[in-house]
Design an enzyme around this catalytic site. Structure first.
Site, mmCIF file in Angstrom:
data_model
loop_
_atom_site.group_PDB
_atom_site.id
_atom_site.type_symbol
_atom_site.label_atom_id
_atom_site.label_comp_id
_atom_site.label_asym_id
_atom_site.label_seq_id
_atom_site.Cartn_x
_atom_site.Cartn_y
_atom_site.Cartn_z
ATOM 1 N N GLU A 97 -42.379 8.533 -2.856
ATOM 2 C CA GLU A 97 -43.093 9.709 -3.395
ATOM 3 C C GLU A 97 -42.741 9.935 -4.867
ATOM 4 O O GLU A 97 -41.732 9.422 -5.356
ATOM 5 C CB GLU A 97 -42.779 10.955 -2.562
ATOM 6 C CG GLU A 97 -41.304 11.283 -2.536
ATOM 7 C CD GLU A 97 -41.027 12.736 -2.875
ATOM 8 O OE1 GLU A 97 -41.750 13.329 -3.683
ATOM 9 O OE2 GLU A 97 -40.047 13.257 -2.323
ATOM 10 N N LYS A 133 -47.677 19.060 -9.469
ATOM 11 C CA LYS A 133 -47.150 18.753 -8.142
ATOM 12 C C LYS A 133 -48.343 18.745 -7.190
ATOM 13 O O LYS A 133 -49.044 19.756 -7.062
ATOM 14 C CB LYS A 133 -46.124 19.817 -7.743
ATOM 15 C CG LYS A 133 -45.608 19.685 -6.321
ATOM 16 C CD LYS A 133 -44.485 20.686 -6.059
ATOM 17 C CE LYS A 133 -44.200 20.816 -4.582
ATOM 18 N NZ LYS A 133 -43.155 21.817 -4.299
ATOM 19 N N LYS A 191 -34.988 19.815 3.708
ATOM 20 C CA LYS A 191 -34.121 20.280 2.621
ATOM 21 C C LYS A 191 -33.297 21.487 3.069
ATOM 22 O O LYS A 191 -33.788 22.352 3.787
ATOM 23 C CB LYS A 191 -34.970 20.613 1.394
ATOM 24 C CG LYS A 191 -35.428 19.339 0.683
ATOM 25 C CD LYS A 191 -35.939 19.605 -0.686
ATOM 26 C CE LYS A 191 -37.433 19.772 -0.693
ATOM 27 N NZ LYS A 191 -38.163 18.538 -0.492
HETATM 28 N N1 PSU Z 1 -36.999 15.255 -1.838
HETATM 29 C C1 PSU Z 1 -36.125 15.482 -2.881
HETATM 30 N N2 PSU Z 1 -36.575 16.316 -3.888
HETATM 31 C C2 PSU Z 1 -37.851 16.870 -3.893
HETATM 32 C C3 PSU Z 1 -38.753 16.606 -2.810
HETATM 33 C C4 PSU Z 1 -38.253 15.790 -1.805
HETATM 34 O O1 PSU Z 1 -34.996 14.974 -2.857
HETATM 35 O O2 PSU Z 1 -38.194 17.579 -4.827
HETATM 36 C C5 PSU Z 1 -40.186 17.177 -2.795
HETATM 37 C C6 PSU Z 1 -41.046 16.345 -1.851
HETATM 38 O O3 PSU Z 1 -42.105 15.802 -2.616
HETATM 39 C C7 PSU Z 1 -41.555 17.303 -0.808
HETATM 40 C C8 PSU Z 1 -41.642 18.587 -1.606
HETATM 41 O O4 PSU Z 1 -42.788 16.902 -0.273
HETATM 42 O O5 PSU Z 1 -40.394 18.538 -2.350
HETATM 43 C C9 PSU Z 1 -41.807 19.800 -0.700
HETATM 44 O O6 PSU Z 1 -42.364 20.851 -1.438
HETATM 45 P P1 PSU Z 1 -43.007 22.141 -0.698
HETATM 46 O O7 PSU Z 1 -41.851 22.794 0.004
HETATM 47 O O8 PSU Z 1 -43.577 23.007 -1.824
HETATM 48 O O9 PSU Z 1 -44.077 21.632 0.219
#
Ligand code: PSU
Ligand code: MN
Length: 289
Positions: free
Chosen positions: A8, A69, A144
């Site tokens: 990604e 993003k 996360k």
């Molecule tokens: N993994 C990391 N850092 C990041 C992300 C993943 O180590 O910044 C990103 C990924 O692209 C994931 C996104 O899909 O954060 C999720 O964002 P949101 O919670 O707005 O969907």
């Protein structure tokens, strides 16, 4: 044997600070190659879907201002308008699967965000939506740590996503080796992961096999260290009324500010390790077919 691994790009443009973002993107690609697999970093450049970036394009993505993003809902916007976009897990997974790439790697997936005011969470990442519908293998270090881990674990179950612990019995939480929550099954080898994936395919199940890999021991952070800093970061986000796509990058940046370089080291190391595990699984999958 061609064993592509999708990577990604939101983590490059929004997840890590410069110059570590470009360095890490290169390291992940190199790690995949060193395992005999083919890295495909996915992004949108000038409205074009790119599956695999030239080194100059990788640098552009890591350094140019105003890269969007891009999650599922944003894909048509950047494509129709000819814009640049870094793809989240959800958007990367969608594009990879359409292109016939069944394995992807990331750091931590999105999930259900925490609420500090006790209200039900309304911010649920489109990553969960994509994982529910796309029958690929996604290698990550779990959700996360900034998220509501219990609610995210429930959502994974509700959506029929099989959660694999790669050499672990509990689901990791990004920088932290464990969330304290169980996985559905433990696998110790790429071949075991491939066997599970094949079973999912034979059964006609939609949705992903989520392979969760704890961060390497030498960099992993205990939850007791991360959680107090996270409380403060959540308060800051609330004060600023941060919402939607701005929230995840803000919280990650705040944790780096409060906990220092070890957060960055953990994030980089787990991304690289996940790329390696994904490459090994991709090779095992390509050999098995
Ligand atoms: N993994 C990391 N850092 C990041 C992300 C993943 O180590 O910044 C990103 C990924 O692209 C994931 C996104 O899909 O954060 C999720 O964002 P949101 O919670 O707005 O969907
Ligand atoms: Mn969101």
């Amino acid at each position: 044997m061609d064993a592509p691994v999708a990577l990604e790009s939101t983590v490059i443009a929004h997840g890590l600070p410069a110059p570590h973002n470009l360095d890490t993107a290169r390291r992940c690609e190199a790690a995949v190659r060193a395992e005999g697999a083919r890295p495909c970093t996915i992004a949108i450049l000038k409205g074009q879907v790119r599956l695999g970036l030239h080194p100059d394009e990788l640098r552009y993505l890591a350094t140019a201002p105003g890269i969007r993003k891009v999650s599922l809902r944003d894909l048509p916007v950047v494509v129709a308008r000819g814009l640049d976009g870094a793809t989240t897990v959800a958007a990367t997974l969608h594009l990879a699967w359409r292109a016939g790439i069944p394995v992807m790697a990331t750091g931590g997936i999105g999930g259900v965000h925490r609420r500090i005011d006790g209200q039900p969470a309304m911010d649920i990442s489109a990553d969960l939506e994509a994982l529910a519908r796309i029958p690929a293998i996604v290698v990550c270090s779990g959700p996360k740590i900034i998220l509501d881990l219990e609610a995210t674990r429930e959502q994974l179950e509700t959506r029929g996503i099989t959660v694999v612990g790669y050499r672990t019995d509990t689901m990791p939480a990004f920088y932290c080796p464990t969330s304290g929550l169980p996985v559905d099954v433990r696998c110790d080898t790429p071949a075991e992961v491939v066997a599970l994936y094949r079973a999912r395919q034979r059964l006609g199940l939609p949705g992903a096999l989520l392979v969760t890999v704890p961060p390497p021991d030498r960099v992993a952070l205990p939850r007791e260290v991360v959680l107090p800093a996270l409380e403060q970061a959540l308060q800051d986000a609330e004060t600023r009324q941060l919402r939607a796509e701005a929230l995840t990058p803000f919280l990650l940046a705040r944790l780096r500010e409060r906990l220092g370089s070890r957060v960055l080291q953990a994030n980089i190391a787990l991304l690289e390790q996940n790329a390696i595990v994904a490459a090994r699984i991709a090779r095992a999958l390509a050999t098995a077919t």
